[in-house]
Enzyme design. Structure first.
Site, PDB file in Angstrom:
ATOM      1  N   LYS A  30      -9.898 -10.170   9.922  1.00 29.96           N
ATOM      2  CA  LYS A  30      -9.239  -8.134   9.349  1.00 29.96           C
ATOM      3  C   LYS A  30      -9.843  -7.248   9.263  1.00 29.96           C
ATOM      4  CE  LYS A  30      -6.297  -6.587   5.818  1.00 29.96           C
ATOM      5  NZ  LYS A  30      -4.979  -6.309   6.169  1.00 29.96           N
ATOM      6  N   GLY A  33       0.475  -1.145   0.126  1.00 30.30           N
ATOM      7  CA  GLY A  33      -0.108   0.202   0.179  1.00 30.30           C
ATOM      8  C   GLY A  33       1.173   1.595   0.294  1.00 30.30           C
ATOM      9  N   ASN A  34       2.052   1.510   0.949  1.00 32.75           N
ATOM     10  CA  ASN A  34       2.393   2.136   0.936  1.00 32.75           C
ATOM     11  C   ASN A  34       3.281   2.907   0.061  1.00 32.75           C
ATOM     12  OD1 ASN A  34       2.962   3.167   3.198  1.00 32.75           O
ATOM     13  ND2 ASN A  34       3.040   0.398   3.832  1.00 32.75           N
ATOM     14  N   LYS A  81      -2.892  -9.722   0.097  1.00 32.23           N
ATOM     15  CA  LYS A  81      -2.495  -9.759  -1.423  1.00 32.23           C
ATOM     16  C   LYS A  81      -0.680  -9.943  -1.327  1.00 32.23           C
ATOM     17  CE  LYS A  81       1.093  -6.188  -1.317  1.00 32.23           C
ATOM     18  NZ  LYS A  81       1.376  -6.128   0.399  1.00 32.23           N
ATOM     19  N   LYS A 111       4.379 -11.263   4.497  1.00 32.22           N
ATOM     20  CA  LYS A 111       4.805 -12.016   3.640  1.00 32.22           C
ATOM     21  C   LYS A 111       5.900 -12.758   3.631  1.00 32.22           C
ATOM     22  CE  LYS A 111       4.995  -6.603   3.905  1.00 32.22           C
ATOM     23  NZ  LYS A 111       3.715  -6.573   2.804  1.00 32.22           N
TER      24      LYS A 111
HETATM   25  P1  ADP Z   1       2.543  -3.960   2.702  1.00 32.38           P
HETATM   26  O1  ADP Z   1       1.563  -2.496   2.289  1.00 32.38           O
HETATM   27  O2  ADP Z   1       3.652  -3.422   2.008  1.00 32.38           O
HETATM   28  O3  ADP Z   1       1.857  -5.000   3.035  1.00 32.38           O
HETATM   29  P2  ADP Z   1       2.470  -3.964   6.004  1.00 32.38           P
HETATM   30  O4  ADP Z   1       2.488  -2.564   6.205  1.00 32.38           O
HETATM   31  O5  ADP Z   1       1.184  -4.855   5.716  1.00 32.38           O
HETATM   32  O6  ADP Z   1       3.033  -3.456   4.367  1.00 32.38           O
HETATM   33  O7  ADP Z   1       3.548  -4.332   6.323  1.00 32.38           O
HETATM   34  C1  ADP Z   1       5.113  -3.566   6.002  1.00 32.38           C
HETATM   35  C2  ADP Z   1       5.546  -3.438   7.849  1.00 32.38           C
HETATM   36  O8  ADP Z   1       5.613  -4.451   8.933  1.00 32.38           O
HETATM   37  C3  ADP Z   1       6.775  -2.456   7.925  1.00 32.38           C
HETATM   38  O9  ADP Z   1       6.204  -1.039   8.125  1.00 32.38           O
HETATM   39  C4  ADP Z   1       6.776  -2.626   8.786  1.00 32.38           C
HETATM   40  O10 ADP Z   1       6.751  -1.187  10.153  1.00 32.38           O
HETATM   41  C5  ADP Z   1       6.423  -4.268   9.992  1.00 32.38           C
HETATM   42  N1  ADP Z   1       6.999  -4.796  10.483  1.00 32.38           N
HETATM   43  C6  ADP Z   1       7.002  -6.069  11.438  1.00 32.38           C
HETATM   44  N2  ADP Z   1       7.226  -7.014  11.907  1.00 32.38           N
HETATM   45  C7  ADP Z   1       8.016  -6.606  11.165  1.00 32.38           C
HETATM   46  C8  ADP Z   1       9.201  -6.977  10.484  1.00 32.38           C
HETATM   47  N3  ADP Z   1       9.755  -7.712  11.515  1.00 32.38           N
HETATM   48  N4  ADP Z   1      10.888  -6.938   9.736  1.00 32.38           N
HETATM   49  C9  ADP Z   1      10.389  -5.817   9.343  1.00 32.38           C
HETATM   50  N5  ADP Z   1       8.768  -5.523   9.241  1.00 32.38           N
HETATM   51  C10 ADP Z   1       8.060  -5.643   9.895  1.00 32.38           C
HETATM   52 MG    MG Z   2       0.476  -5.578   4.473  1.00 36.93          MG
END
Ligand code: ADP
Ligand code: MG
Length: 312
Positions: free
Chosen positions: A134, A17-18, A213, A275
């Site tokens: 969710k 999303g970012n 996603k 992820k």
């Molecule tokens: P996206 O929109 O890319 O799916 P998310 O917000 O769902 O992003 O997931 C990415 C976020 O996960 C990062 O911004 C970070 O704040 C968070 N995060 C949580 N745990 C971890 C970790 N162990 N290592 C890296 N990032 C992490």
């Molecule tokens: Mg995400």
């Protein structure tokens, strides 16, 4: 997996999303286009050497649509799966137009672009349909949440509507996507994890749910026989002790260590855990590469010089 003659390796990039709306931003159309340039510039160059599939999140965009429908009672409200379809259209259009401009600006060999409204089959007996987990859409006060007809969870920010998050079973358009990339189309698909559908005989029908996603992207990567799967997000890679003094970003992560760190709680649900799971599923297949990387370092990640590379 489907065979092909196009010998360029297949790269599937999942954009978070970012990539379009950064944390704290309002998310105007101008901001979204501006943010997109960072990733799209790199994907334009990568398209010269790879068959490209782009998948993307839609959290902020679908949240805005939910909010817009609540601001107006004069028109009927649409169910979630239709809103997801809307975001696939709007985001697909923005990625296409930005990518097309970049290909021209960099004077590159321009592949045709196509955005697909994509359906992802889920299993109606998936245990995820027992409990909504969710969070989606805007933040509400307790009074607003109690007055609404949706299930709500209290989150750190306030009350949020929650919905079911079943596992992706298969991407309905996988064959079409494969054919398109083999013809050198750049395909944008599975936006927001895809429109969740259940199969009823030969027909599909939409169901109230949201598919992660990253998990949908991993499924697609397997089904089209991708070679490389890059999950692009707003951190430089996977960390242990994320956000703490002893945080450590990992350059490589074996499946055994990933399992160990997951059990130890380093990867939260709804952000890093899906992820890591997605990357693990993909590199579980011999010869495949998966990298979780920063949005600004997609090219370096493809070159093996940035991000967290998963090792079987
Ligand atoms: P996206 O929109 O890319 O799916 P998310 O917000 O769902 O992003 O997931 C990415 C976020 O996960 C990062 O911004 C970070 O704040 C968070 N995060 C949580 N745990 C971890 C970790 N162990 N290592 C890296 N990032 C992490
Ligand atoms: Mg995400």
């Amino acid at each position: 997996m489907i065979d092909s003659d196009n010998r360029k390796p297949i790269l599937l990039v999942a954009l978070g999303g970012n990539a379009m709306i950064k944390k704290g931003q309002e998310g105007t159309a101008v901001q979204q286009r501006d943010n997109l340039k960072v990733t799209v510039r790199q994907i334009a160059r990568l398209s010269q050497t790879h068959r490209i599939i782009i998948t993307h999140g839609n959290g902020p965009q679908v949240g805005n649509l939910l909010l817009q429908q609540e601001c107006c009672d004069a028109v009927p409200k649409m169910p979630l799966e239709i809103l997801v379809a809307q975001t696939q259209g709007q985001i697909g259009y923005m990625i296409e137009s930005c990518l097309d401009s970049e290909l021209m600006a960099q004077n590159l060999n321009a592949s045709p672009l196509v955005s697909l409204i994509s359906y992802v089959v889920v299993d109606e007996h998936d245990p995820a349909f027992k409990t909504p987990t969710k969070p989606i859409g805007p933040v509400y006060t307790k009074t607003q949440a109690e007055a609404a007809s949706w299930p709500f969870h209290k989150t750190a920010k306030g009350y949020r509507r929650v919905t079911f998050s079943p596992k992706p079973v298969t991407i309905v358009e996988k064959h079409e996507i494969k054919q398109l990339i083999d013809m050198d189309f750049i395909v944008i698909c599975c936006g927001g994890g895809g429109i969740p559908v259940i199969r009823e005989g030969r027909a599909f029908s939409g169901i109230e749910a949201v598919i992660d996603k990253d998990l949908a992207s991993a499924r697609l990567a397997v089904e089209v026989g991708a070679d490389l799967f890059v999950i692009a997000t707003d951190v430089k890679g996977v960390a242990t002790n994320f956000g703490q003094k002893n945080q450590k970003i990992l350059r490589t992560l074996t499946l055994a260590d990933a399992r160990k760190h997951m059990r130890a709680g380093h990867f939260p649900e709804g952000s890093m855990k899906p992820k890591v799971e997605a990357a693990m599923q993909f590199v579980g297949i011999p010869g495949k590469r998966a990298v979780i990387a920063f949005l600004e370092e997609i090219e370096q990640a493809v070159a093996g010089k940035a991000g967290t590379e998963f090792v079987a």
